[in-house]
Structure formats: C-alpha cells, structure tokens
Design a protein around this motif. Structure first.
Motif, PDB file in Angstrom:
ATOM      1  N   PHE A  32      93.345 -22.179 -46.314  1.00  0.00           N
ATOM      2  CA  PHE A  32      94.717 -22.606 -46.005  1.00  0.00           C
ATOM      3  C   PHE A  32      94.999 -22.411 -44.516  1.00  0.00           C
ATOM      4  O   PHE A  32      95.875 -21.625 -44.135  1.00  0.00           O
ATOM      5  N   PRO A  33      94.257 -23.099 -43.661  1.00  0.00           N
ATOM      6  CA  PRO A  33      94.355 -22.835 -42.216  1.00  0.00           C
ATOM      7  C   PRO A  33      95.727 -23.100 -41.620  1.00  0.00           C
ATOM      8  O   PRO A  33      96.229 -22.305 -40.822  1.00  0.00           O
ATOM      9  N   GLU A  34      96.363 -24.199 -42.015  1.00  0.00           N
ATOM     10  CA  GLU A  34      97.648 -24.548 -41.411  1.00  0.00           C
ATOM     11  C   GLU A  34      98.726 -23.543 -41.783  1.00  0.00           C
ATOM     12  O   GLU A  34      99.455 -23.037 -40.918  1.00  0.00           O
ATOM     13  N   GLN A  35      98.818 -23.232 -43.071  1.00  0.00           N
ATOM     14  CA  GLN A  35      99.830 -22.283 -43.522  1.00  0.00           C
ATOM     15  C   GLN A  35      99.564 -20.887 -42.964  1.00  0.00           C
ATOM     16  O   GLN A  35     100.503 -20.165 -42.569  1.00  0.00           O
ATOM     17  N   GLU A  38     100.567 -20.700 -39.285  1.00  0.00           N
ATOM     18  CA  GLU A  38     102.030 -20.678 -39.151  1.00  0.00           C
ATOM     19  C   GLU A  38     102.577 -19.286 -39.448  1.00  0.00           C
ATOM     20  O   GLU A  38     103.474 -18.788 -38.757  1.00  0.00           O
ATOM     21  N   ALA A  39     102.049 -18.657 -40.495  1.00  0.00           N
ATOM     22  CA  ALA A  39     102.508 -17.307 -40.859  1.00  0.00           C
ATOM     23  C   ALA A  39     102.168 -16.307 -39.758  1.00  0.00           C
ATOM     24  O   ALA A  39     103.002 -15.472 -39.373  1.00  0.00           O
ATOM     25  N   PHE A 465      86.882 -21.394 -37.970  1.00  0.00           N
ATOM     26  CA  PHE A 465      86.973 -22.516 -38.899  1.00  0.00           C
ATOM     27  C   PHE A 465      88.412 -22.930 -39.180  1.00  0.00           C
ATOM     28  O   PHE A 465      88.663 -24.058 -39.592  1.00  0.00           O
ATOM     29  N   SER A 466      89.361 -22.028 -38.977  1.00  0.00           N
ATOM     30  CA  SER A 466      90.764 -22.409 -39.168  1.00  0.00           C
ATOM     31  C   SER A 466      91.317 -23.104 -37.934  1.00  0.00           C
ATOM     32  O   SER A 466      92.465 -23.538 -37.925  1.00  0.00           O
ATOM     33  N   GLU A 467      90.478 -23.204 -36.883  1.00  0.00           N
ATOM     34  CA  GLU A 467      90.877 -23.842 -35.625  1.00  0.00           C
ATOM     35  C   GLU A 467      92.164 -23.210 -35.081  1.00  0.00           C
ATOM     36  O   GLU A 467      93.095 -23.898 -34.659  1.00  0.00           O
ATOM     37  N   SER A 468      92.198 -21.887 -35.106  1.00  0.00           N
ATOM     38  CA  SER A 468      93.364 -21.174 -34.598  1.00  0.00           C
ATOM     39  C   SER A 468      93.490 -21.395 -33.095  1.00  0.00           C
ATOM     40  O   SER A 468      92.506 -21.412 -32.366  1.00  0.00           O
ATOM     41  N   SER A 469      94.714 -21.560 -32.661  1.00  0.00           N
ATOM     42  CA  SER A 469      94.967 -21.717 -31.237  1.00  0.00           C
ATOM     43  C   SER A 469      94.789 -20.387 -30.531  1.00  0.00           C
ATOM     44  O   SER A 469      94.728 -19.325 -31.154  1.00  0.00           O
ATOM     45  N   MET A 470      94.708 -20.437 -29.196  1.00  0.00           N
ATOM     46  CA  MET A 470      94.613 -19.198 -28.418  1.00  0.00           C
ATOM     47  C   MET A 470      95.804 -18.303 -28.725  1.00  0.00           C
ATOM     48  O   MET A 470      95.679 -17.084 -28.826  1.00  0.00           O
ATOM     49  N   ASN A 471      96.975 -18.909 -28.926  1.00  0.00           N
ATOM     50  CA  ASN A 471      98.177 -18.138 -29.208  1.00  0.00           C
ATOM     51  C   ASN A 471      98.048 -17.369 -30.516  1.00  0.00           C
ATOM     52  O   ASN A 471      98.421 -16.197 -30.610  1.00  0.00           O
TER      53      ASN A 471
END
Length: 515
Positions: A32-35, A38-39, A465-471
């Motif tokens: 659930f990468p997007e959710q 966001e959390a 793999f979740s392609e998390s941003s630097m932030n």
C-alpha cells in the motif's frame, strides 16, 4: 580472545517484537505505497511542525553538555581502569569513529547539498545564495550532530568499561535514574523504541544514498536504473559486510575504517588539487566557517515562527532527528572502541576527527560545484530546479572534473567502504541488544547477527519499492527521533548521577593528561 555464545541468553521479546513491527511496516509500504506514504507524511508534519522546538532545544543542550563533560571534573574519568591505556591509536580510533556513523551520507551530501537550499527564501532573507549556501551544510553536519554522538558515547563507554555492565542496552545506561525499572516494563519500552529508531536510521541512510551508488554503476556499465538494481546493491553490500564482520570482527573493522579514510581523503585531495577550483574552495570555505561561527547561536535557535519559509522544519529539525536516530548504534560503537581514553579525550578527539573530517568534506566537494556555479560555468541550481533529481545532479558535478570515470569509481569504493563499517557497527549493536547479558569476552552468535542483518535491510528495500519521496524518507527519522530525545535526556542524567558517585567513591577514577 572473544567467544561467541549460543541462544540460551537471547531475549526473544526484544529480538522478535521489532522484527514483527518492521515486517508489518515493510509490508504496508510494499503493498500500500500511496496510503503508507500519505500517513508517514502526515505524522512527520505533526512532529516536525508542532514539536520542532523540542528537537532544536535538545540540539543546543547536547552541545552544551558535551563541553561540560569535557571541561568539568568528569573529563578526567578514564573509560576503563584508572591506569588503562587506549587500545587503539588516535588515527585508528578516529577512523573507526568517523566511519561508523553517517560517513556515507556525509560523502553523498557533500557534493551538492548547497543546491537544495538555493531556492529557499530564507537564504534571500539573510543575504544571497552565494553568501550563505556554503554555510548551512557546515552547520548541519558539524558540532551539534557530533555532540549527540559524543555525549552518549561517553555514557555508553562508562557503562561498558567502568561499570562493566553485561546488559548492553539503552535501558541499562538509564539505570542510575530509573533503578530496577530498567529490568521491567519501562526498560523494555526504552529498548524497543531504541531498536526501532536504529532500524529507522538505517532505512533512511540506505534509502537516501544507495541510489547514488546505483546511478554510478548505471553510468559505468550501461545498466538501466531501476528499483531492482538498487535492491541488488543493498543485498550485495549487506551480505558481503556480514561475511566480513563474522570473519574479522573489530580488527577487520579497524582495517576497513583506515582504508575508508585513505580513499576518502584521496578523493578530496584529487578534487581540491586537480579540479581547477582550489582558490575558491579554500577562500570560500574559510569565509563560510567564519560566518557559521559568527552566527552559530542564531542558526541554532531559528524557528521560523511565522512559517514564512519552513527552512528549520525542512532542514535543521530533520538533520537533528536524523543524527538522533543514529544515536543508538554509533555512540555505542564509539563507546566500545574508546576503552582507555578519558571522557575529555573522547569529546575533544571526537570533535577534532569527526567534525574536522566532515567540515573538510563539505568545504572541498561542496565548494567545488558552488565555485563553478558562481563563475557561470554551470547552472546546477537550474538543473536541480527543473528535475529535482539530486543523483543526476551529482553525476553532472562529477562530469565537470578531470578523469570523471576515475572519480566515479573512487566515490563508489568510498561509499561501499563507509557502508561496510557503518553496517558492521549497527549489526553488532543490534545483536548485543538481543542478549540478556554479554560477558566482557563474549560476542553475539553469528546467527543472531545474521537475523539482524536481514532485518536491517527490510525497511530500506520497502522504501525503495514504495517510491517514497526524499521528504517521506526523512519523515521516518523525524518520527522515530521523538522518543529517543527523551531517552537521551535520561541517559545523560543517569551518567551524571552514576559518574558523580564514582568520583566520590574512588578519587583515582581520573588521570592527569599530558598537555
């Protein structure tokens, strides 16, 4: 000679609870990468925006406490027997200390961190990008960050070498304050938070800097950059490091640390002498150091209360939190290798070698690219503003140097060596946490170290793999550092209390040092 011990002393709760939590978090990020992102972003905003002052105050306090430790009566305490001599030479000790923490990230950020600040309106408020861009990297990576390490290294060193505690945990370092609660729920709570922060710090480091190593390999061998390539690099490094650690132990870490330093300063010397920006690097570096010292307390206490630029929330608070989560492994390792040194030597030697090496790195590599920007030879600010790709920007900086392929290879080797020593110290610290007690000549079983090596790479791979941003990668540190700050306060208080008793009971606890 050290002996490995079996599973009978393993504290399975401390070992398995973090394992399950990290596996669950990794699964959430993976499926659930997007959710999940966001959390994480929401929680980061809450801690960074609402409690930002908390991180800044702890930073100033850590610096003050470190100087108090060095120049008060506590400074003469020997971390070991009163007549004991250091086990490592200053160079070997300093090399191991510098490379055990964020050295790979220091190298990564040194190339072009100033570019990330360039478009923040706070720099325009202060003066100009050219005037201030080189100041903030020196501020964010020098005295306060190393103060976090050094005050806790002293506390751990006292616990390990003076009190000779078998329990090598955060909770044990708090015993003088929390008493028998160190063996109960409160102690378990402290240790579980510490381990989670350790895993978060590792995740942040691997997630931030490993893509640069992947980008270098892509450039050198014509590969296609992908999450799979980055994951393979993480796996290869950790597997190789695990094997090396099991075979060579602390002696091998010492050799590898010295090799790191030779490669690292070799790279800096090449850029300084052959890059064509020698005069600018030296003069601008000298000027930036002066501005940092001149404005140090203003930089430490800037909070942006009107939220006009969010500079401290985006950078200073993040960096303090980043170093705080690394305060689980690095100070423990520094304390372990500091046997025979006085508290004063640890603090001042740490500032000399750790801060000195860090500042040299940012002055040489950062001012090289800033010199080209100032001269109008390249517009790195526009490139980063257009793409937001820091890894491509660093490769562009390297492309402007003489023999860029050589520089890429040397940079890659430096980062691998830095990761190796860092990962060794992390895995060793985490494995020690898994035991209820360890004797002076005992070290964790190889299978327990292997378990932690596996656990330490789960979250970094999940973030990739979740392609998390630097932030969002930064957010993991900010969130995890919040409880660690409270535990750090208790640890410092505990050291002062326990060391005070020691000095009162044994006047020979310190020794006179040569001028």
């Amino acid at each position: 000679m050290k002996t490995a011990i079996g599973k009978k002393k393993v504290d399975w709760m401390i070992t398995l609870v973090p394992f399950c939590l990290i596996m669950l978090l990794g699964a959430a990020l993976f499926f659930f990468p997007e959710q999940s992102n966001e959390a994480i972003s929401s929680v980061r905003f809450f801690f960074g925006d609402t409690f930002g002052l908390y991180y800044l105050v702890i930073g100033v306090a850590a610096l003050g406490v470190s100087l108090y430790f060095a120049f008060s009566r506590y400074g003469a305490i020997v971390l070991g027997d009163p007549t004991e001599k250091p086990r490592y030479s200053f160079f070997t000790w300093g090399s191991m200390m510098f490379t055990c923490g964020l050295a790979a990230d220091i190298l990564f950020y040194s190339f072009a961190e100033w570019v990330m600040y360039a478009e923040n309106p706070h720099l325009a408020e202060l003066g100009s990008v050219t005037e201030w861009a080189g100041v903030f990297p020196l501020f964010h990576w020098s005295f306060i960050p190393w103060a976090f390490y050094l005050v806790l290294a002293v506390a751990f060193g006292f616990m390990l070498h003076v009190r000779k505690c078998g329990k090598k945990r955060y909770s044990e370092a708090c015993r003088a304050v929390i008493g028998d609660h160190a063996d109960r729920f409160l102690g378990r709570f402290i240790d579980l938070f510490a381990l989670f922060a350790l895993l978060a710090g590792t995740a942040t480091t691997f997630s931030v800097a490993t893509p640069l190593m992947a980008s270098i390999l892509v450039r050198l061998f014509g590969l296609r950059l992908s999450r799979t390539v980055i994951t393979i690099i993480i796996l290869l490094i950790t597997c190789a490091v695990y094997t090396y650690a099991v075979l060579h132990g602390f002696k091998g870490i010492g050799f590898l640390a010295k090799l790191c330093i030779y490669l690292f300063f070799g790279l800096l010397a090449f850029v300084l002498l052959a890059g064509g920006q020698t005069r600018f690097i030296l003069e601008y570096g000298f000027q930036s150091l002066g501005k940092m010292f001149q404005n140090f307390f203003e930089l430490c206490t800037y909070t942006d209360p009107g939220r006009e630029n969010f500079f401290p929330q985006d950078w200073t608070i993040y960096y303090w939190a980043y170093w705080m989560v690394w305060c689980i492994a690095a100070p423990f390792f520094i304390g372990s290798i500091s046997r025979g040194r006085t508290v004063r030597q640890v603090i001042l030697g740490g500032y000399l070698f750790g801060v000195g090496s860090t500042i040299i790195s940012f002055i040489v590599l950062g001012n090289y690219s800033l010199g080209l920007q100032t001269a109008g030879a390249h517009d790195f600010i526009a490139q980063y503003a257009g793409s937001g790709d820091l890894y491509a920007l660093i490769l562009s900086v390297v492309d402007t140097m003489p023999f860029p392929t050589f520089v890429l290879v040397l940079t890659f080797l430096c980062m691998v060596a830095f990761y190796a020593t860092s990962f060794d110290s992390i895995a060793y610290t985490a494995a020690c946490y898994s035991y209820r007690s360890l004797g002076e000549n005992e070290h964790p079983h190889a299978l327990i170290e292997l378990l932690w090596c596996i656990l330490l790479i789960v979250l970094p791979i999940a973030l990739v793999f979740s392609e998390s941003s630097m932030n969002n990668i930064q957010s993991v540190s900010i969130i995890s550092a919040f409880p660690i700050g409270l535990i750090m306060i208790v640890m410092v208080w505990s050291f002062l209390k326990d060391a005070g008793r020691y000095l009162c009971a044994d006047g020979s606890g310190g020794r006179k040092e040569k001028a």
